[in-house]
Write an enzyme that holds these catalytic residues in place. Structure first.
Site, mmCIF file in Angstrom:
data_model
loop_
_atom_site.group_PDB
_atom_site.id
_atom_site.type_symbol
_atom_site.label_atom_id
_atom_site.label_comp_id
_atom_site.label_asym_id
_atom_site.label_seq_id
_atom_site.Cartn_x
_atom_site.Cartn_y
_atom_site.Cartn_z
ATOM 1 N N ASP A 133 -0.695 -1.408 -8.728
ATOM 2 C CA ASP A 133 -0.583 -1.709 -7.307
ATOM 3 C C ASP A 133 -1.154 -3.106 -7.096
ATOM 4 O O ASP A 133 -2.301 -3.380 -7.467
ATOM 5 C CB ASP A 133 -1.403 -0.680 -6.510
ATOM 6 N N ASP A 235 1.893 -4.067 -2.320
ATOM 7 C CA ASP A 235 1.433 -3.482 -1.067
ATOM 8 C C ASP A 235 1.863 -4.347 0.122
ATOM 9 O O ASP A 235 1.753 -5.577 0.081
ATOM 10 C CB ASP A 235 -0.101 -3.386 -1.130
ATOM 11 N N GLU A 302 6.566 -2.586 -1.028
ATOM 12 C CA GLU A 302 6.358 -1.648 0.083
ATOM 13 C C GLU A 302 6.817 -2.323 1.369
ATOM 14 O O GLU A 302 6.236 -3.321 1.803
ATOM 15 C CB GLU A 302 4.888 -1.249 0.213
ATOM 16 N N HIS A 365 1.207 8.174 -0.989
ATOM 17 C CA HIS A 365 -0.187 8.363 -0.565
ATOM 18 C C HIS A 365 -0.399 8.088 0.920
ATOM 19 O O HIS A 365 -1.499 8.276 1.424
ATOM 20 C CB HIS A 365 -1.082 7.445 -1.392
ATOM 21 N N ASP A 366 0.628 7.587 1.604
ATOM 22 C CA ASP A 366 0.507 7.298 3.040
ATOM 23 C C ASP A 366 1.247 8.309 3.903
ATOM 24 O O ASP A 366 1.232 8.187 5.135
ATOM 25 C CB ASP A 366 1.080 5.903 3.352
#
Ligand SMILES: [Ca+2]
Ligand SMILES: [Ca+2]
Length: 564
Positions: A133, A235, A302, A365-366
């Site tokens: 990430d 990200d 993302e 994860h969000d």
């Protein structure tokens, strides 16, 4: 029955008349021709690991790198191609690693650089790629760069972040809001200036307009690629640049309908000056050139944007951008056969027109666990959809065993976004970040017996866990493996074209995948009632775990993959 159809028929129906030699030679032929055309990030499945919650190896209740390394044989057994690790870098963990204090070191809670090297070596030995990430929009306020910037306006690092004087009335520079609630500006009292943070005040935005920032952040990519890293999940890549005029953002008239992840306050503005700026596109092109300095690496961005703004992040053949702009629409759209069909048609056509490779995501994860979101009855329909649509699937850890949201009581809540609404048990992102459920033992095989994990385990981990499901041929885990095996054996599912079919029912989504004359059809019943369908050929896989005739009615909530 043609030779291709015998491959899977033999696999799933052992009574088939075809010899294993025929099957193997046909399989090798078809996979070889496909592999020549597609890269690993096109043909393979990406498996996301949230490192805090995968495997604790030292009994402190938090997952770590040696834990992940020990579980890599399990990951390989899933039939996935790559592991993406959410951030493992040095961090004060105010946003659980998305606040990086040193991009080129491992946080002690996860381990050491040597343990990271061992993880990469073991992954590569197992044929798995490793993706990290990369968090370029902001650092932690603990990062040495920000600490230096705080020393004053004359600091060499001052311009590495985004500073503004107060408004004439002494207040905030403008109305920009943070994703986590409150203004996107925090006053540095020592200098009298505000700094920008699209997330927490402890996550100051880097100033990507500064070429020194870009050079330093690109060296971070090189550091990890030299260590063997195969790719990056980038990200919030659409937030890199902000408009230089720092104008107020307008009110969002549709705010109520556009709340994602509980970010209520943030959704009240239209983010025309803080998101998707032209300069961001320039920086992503630059980033891609760095990735292309190394062989066979990739990045996935993302990006929470509508289709017409999402696909441009693929760039053009002359000026490529990210290899995969994350497509989150299976998360964002209502779970409805017609809505999803319409989007899949539009996305596939637009991807083809743009020369972009598609991709699909059901969970991360969000976002709340997809089994909770679509309902247990639809779980296998959703899993089948993810793994049979055209494009690279990304799978969130635990979804392969059907993990659901875990209610986290207010006193156990740790996510800064959830703490905005502490009275709501499913607020924030803790419910989808709970420890992996490995076995029925105390600690669920995640951590030592008697150790309190950093987030609570679900009440039913004794029933829903890897160990139990390994022993059950009809389990969610083995259904997941059947799907990934089908992808390996049926090149049409990986490289074939996509076309939706008229199923005859508003609640049945059907589509075909076709490659070199090999045709598969996928039938997904979004309702609990039986539906007659016009499928022909041989059923390769049913979510019910049996072998119904292709033309037999689709049962309630059934997913079926048919050859021919
Ligand atoms: Ca640990
Ligand atoms: Ca930014």
């Amino acid at each position: 029955m043609n030779p291709v159809s015998s491959i899977s028929y033999k696999k799933y129906f052992p009574a088939s008349q075809f010899s294993s030699e025929t099957i193997q030679s046909t399989l090798n032929l078809s996979m070889t021709s496909l592999q020549g055309e597609l890269k690993w990030w096109q043909s393979g499945i990406i498996y996301q690991i949230y490192p805090r919650s995968y495997q604790d190896s030292n009994g402190d209740g938090v997952g770590d790198l040696p834990g992940i390394t020990a579980r890599l044989p399990y990951v390989a057994s899933l039939g996935v191609q790559a592991v993406w690790l959410s951030p493992i870098f040095k961090s004060p963990m105010r946003d659980f690693g998305y606040d990086v204090a040193d991009y080129c070191d491992i946080d002690p809670v996860f381990g050491t650089l040597e343990q990271f090297d061992a993880l990469v070596a073991e992954a590569h030995r197992l044929g798995l790629k490793v993706m990290l990430d990369y968090v370029p929009n902001h650092t932690s306020s603990d990062h040495a760069w920000f600490q230096e910037a705080l020393t004053g306006k004359a600091s060499a690092k001052r311009d590495w972040y985004v500073w503004r004087d107060p408004a004439p009335d002494g207040g905030l520079p403008n109305n920009w809001k943070s994703f986590f609630g409150g203004p996107a500006w925090t006053l540095d009292e020592a200098s009298g200036q505000y700094y920008l943070h699209q997330f927490l005040p402890s996550q100051p935005d880097l100033n990507w307009r500064n070429p020194d920032v870009r050079a330093a952040m690109f060296d971070v990519l090189r550091f990890w690629m030299r260590r063997g890293v195969d790719g990056f999940r980038v990200d919030v890549i659409w937030l890199l640049a902000e408009d230089e005029r720092f104008l107020d953002e307008p009110e969002n008239p549709d705010a109520d309908r556009e709340v994602v992840g509980g970010q209520i306050e943030h959704s009240t503005l239209l983010h025309i000056y803080t998101q998707d700026q032209p300069e961001t596109h320039d920086y992503v092109r630059e980033m891609r050139r760095v990735i292309d300095e190394f062989d066979d690496r990739m990045m996935v961005g993302e990006i929470y944007l509508p289709l017409d703004k999402l696909l441009p992040y693929s760039g053009t053949p002359e000026a490529p951008m990210v290899h995969l702009p994350f497509n989150f629409h299976l998360i964002l759209l209502p779970w409805d056969a017609q809505t999803i069909r319409q989007f899949a048609d539009e996305y596939d056509a637009a991807s083809n027109a743009a020369g972009a490779w598609p991709n699909w995501v059901l969970g991360n994860h969000d976002q709340h666990r997809f089994k909770t979101r679509v309902g247990a009855a639809q779980y296998r329909v959703a899993q089948t959809l993810l793994l049979t649509l055209r494009g690279t699937p990304t799978v969130y850890y635990g979804d392969e065993i059907g993990m659901e949201n875990v209610p986290v009581p207010p006193e156990k809540m740790v996510d800064p976004s959830g703490l905005q609404q502490p009275d709501s048990p499913d607020a924030g992102r803790d419910p989808e970040r709970t420890p992996m459920q490995w076995e029925a033992a105390p600690g669920a095989g995640f951590t030592a017996a008697g150790t309190e994990p950093w987030l609570p385990l679900t009440d039913n981990f004794a029933q829903v866990n890897v160990q139990v499901q390994e022993q059950d041929s009809q389990s969610d885990l083995n259904y997941f493996r059947a799907l990934t095996r089908l992808r390996q054996e049926q090149p049409a599912l990986v490289g074939g074209s996509y076309r939706s079919l008229d199923s005859g029912h508003a609640d049945v989504f059907a589509f075909e995948r076709e490659l070199n004359g090999e045709r598969l059809t996928v039938w997904l019943n979004f309702r609990g009632e039986e539906r007659a369908v016009a499928a022909t050929g041989q059923t390769l896989l049913s979510s019910r775990g049996d072998q119904p005739a292709a033309q037999s009615p689709l049962r309630g909530h059934e997913a079926r993959v048919v050859l021919g």
